[in-house]
Design an enzyme around this catalytic site. Sequence first.
Site, PDB file in Angstrom:
ATOM      1  N   GLU A  25      37.571 -28.789  12.784  1.00 57.56           N
ATOM      2  CA  GLU A  25      36.370 -29.547  13.186  1.00 57.56           C
ATOM      3  C   GLU A  25      35.768 -30.250  11.959  1.00 57.56           C
ATOM      4  OE1 GLU A  25      36.830 -26.270  14.111  1.00 57.56           O
ATOM      5  OE2 GLU A  25      37.486 -26.845  16.116  1.00 57.56           O
ATOM      6  N   SER A  61      33.556 -19.113  -0.329  1.00 60.87           N
ATOM      7  CA  SER A  61      32.921 -18.738   0.948  1.00 60.87           C
ATOM      8  C   SER A  61      32.063 -17.494   0.802  1.00 60.87           C
ATOM      9  CB  SER A  61      33.984 -18.466   2.013  1.00 60.87           C
ATOM     10  OG  SER A  61      34.844 -19.560   2.137  1.00 60.87           O
ATOM     11  N   GLU A  92      42.724 -28.638  -2.540  1.00 63.87           N
ATOM     12  CA  GLU A  92      43.143 -27.573  -1.619  1.00 63.87           C
ATOM     13  C   GLU A  92      43.669 -28.174  -0.310  1.00 63.87           C
ATOM     14  OE1 GLU A  92      39.998 -24.961  -0.202  1.00 63.87           O
ATOM     15  OE2 GLU A  92      41.473 -23.386   0.217  1.00 63.87           O
ATOM     16  N   GLN A 101      39.966 -18.138  -5.393  1.00 63.82           N
ATOM     17  CA  GLN A 101      38.854 -19.053  -5.092  1.00 63.82           C
ATOM     18  C   GLN A 101      37.699 -18.248  -4.503  1.00 63.82           C
ATOM     19  OE1 GLN A 101      39.885 -21.659  -1.911  1.00 63.82           O
ATOM     20  NE2 GLN A 101      38.339 -23.185  -2.388  1.00 63.82           N
TER      21      GLN A 101
END
Length: 407
Positions: free
Chosen positions: A376, A123, A238, A120
């Site tokens: 978060e 990011s 995911e 993947q």
Amino acid sequence: MSTTETDTETDTEVAAVEAALDTLLAEHDPTTLSREEFRGLQYDAGLAWVHFPVGFGGLGVRPNHQKLVERRLRQAGAQSLDPSTFFMALAAPTIVTHGDDEQKQRFLRPMFTGEERWCQLFSEPGAGSDFAGLACKAELDGDEWVVNGQKVWNTIAHLADWGMLVTRSNPDLPKHKGMTYFALDMKSEGVEVRPLRQITGEAEFNEVYLTDVRIPDADRIGDVGEGWRASLTTLMNERTTIGGGGGTPKRGSGPISALVDGWTDAADHLKTAERRDRVMDLWVEAEALRLTNIRASQNRRAGNPGPEGSVAKLASAELNKAILEACIDLLGPDGLVDFDFTFRRPEGLSTEGIENGVRHAFLRVRANSIEGGTSEIMRNILGEQVLGLPGEPRVDKEIPWVDVPRS
Ligand SMILES: Cc1cc2nc3c(=O)[nH]c(=O)nc-3n(C[C@H](O)[C@H](O)[C@H](O)COP(=O)(O)OP(=O)(O)OC[C@H]3O[C@@H](n4cnc5c(N)ncnc54)[C@H](O)[C@@H]3O)c2cc1C
């Protein structure tokens, strides 16, 4: 839909799955074939992902029937999945939902057999939680795209044949609208994979540099500018996979079994009433999460999970960390020594790492509340999309990506 209609539909679907299994197992013995050969036959029988369309590894039935397939094949002696194929659980639903028929034909079977492994590439150094802010540039040149940029934290990229790559194809549109998704051949010229070492000593993930990489337009997944929508399918799957919603683990299995063993083996002076309470509380939480995941997967009628996958992801991340902390606590002073930081390049992926012992797992599960979206961010999704609470202020949502201030 009435209960009777639902029951009839379930019976018909179960009968179709059973019939396909009977034929597959009557004609092929999984104990005499290689994993790759048998999984190819499983795919051809529509038993790879039963909810996928017929002809693409499925039977077009509801996803919860997959557990019947797994159970029967396990009983028949089929080999378990290669752990380096983790990203199949993300790439396959993305391709089946957003890819064209040619791409489904090209990618799904070798992905399922394990002949082609995926990673993947989402990011970036400047885009993690705010992944839609990514900068990796894709420019169309004839019938190819030229890609330049850097990706980071790319698990198993050193083993992967293909990457799920998301790029910025139009910087003048607001960030969610100018993104395009590709299948990237990791052996393309201009792709450089460098190891990144983790707290466990392992370099399980990588940074990936892309310099003038040319990708055929035929490998674009979804429309130009629709990369955000395709990415959401990857991310939802995911979170469900990491959260444990993808399967039906046995009661007491996984990290909680290590805690029960830790309690059994602990020195008598460490077996205090407080620690016993802690072990019991964690066992009950693990069982509640296991049952919640089973219920959620049984309720799923469609293929792709919704935001509820974020609940499982959040709960399992925090629970795994608490369980492994309790395991180390039960070792007493021994829990301070014997950690192995040797540099290693793992061949597989285990988000819990429990098979390498509790010390390794204690360090590995620290990443559970970061990978696949931080706790978060899971709380934000849970608050906004499940509970309907007011959203966070998002001041950059409507302005062109190129005008968003960044460091
Ligand atoms: C083991 C591991 C494997 C990974 N594998 C992959 C992979 O294969 N492919 C890939 O593309 N990525 C991968 N990642 C990257 C992962 O998705 C990101 O690390 C993650 O999304 C967080 O992004 P970041 O690291 O940039 O942190 P940041 O986004 O910079 O966050 C820093 C801190 O700020 C908090 N924060 C940020 N925004 C908000 C907000 N709006 N509200 C509240 N708090 C906020 C975060 O929760 C965090 O605590 C992996 C990460 C790990 C640890």
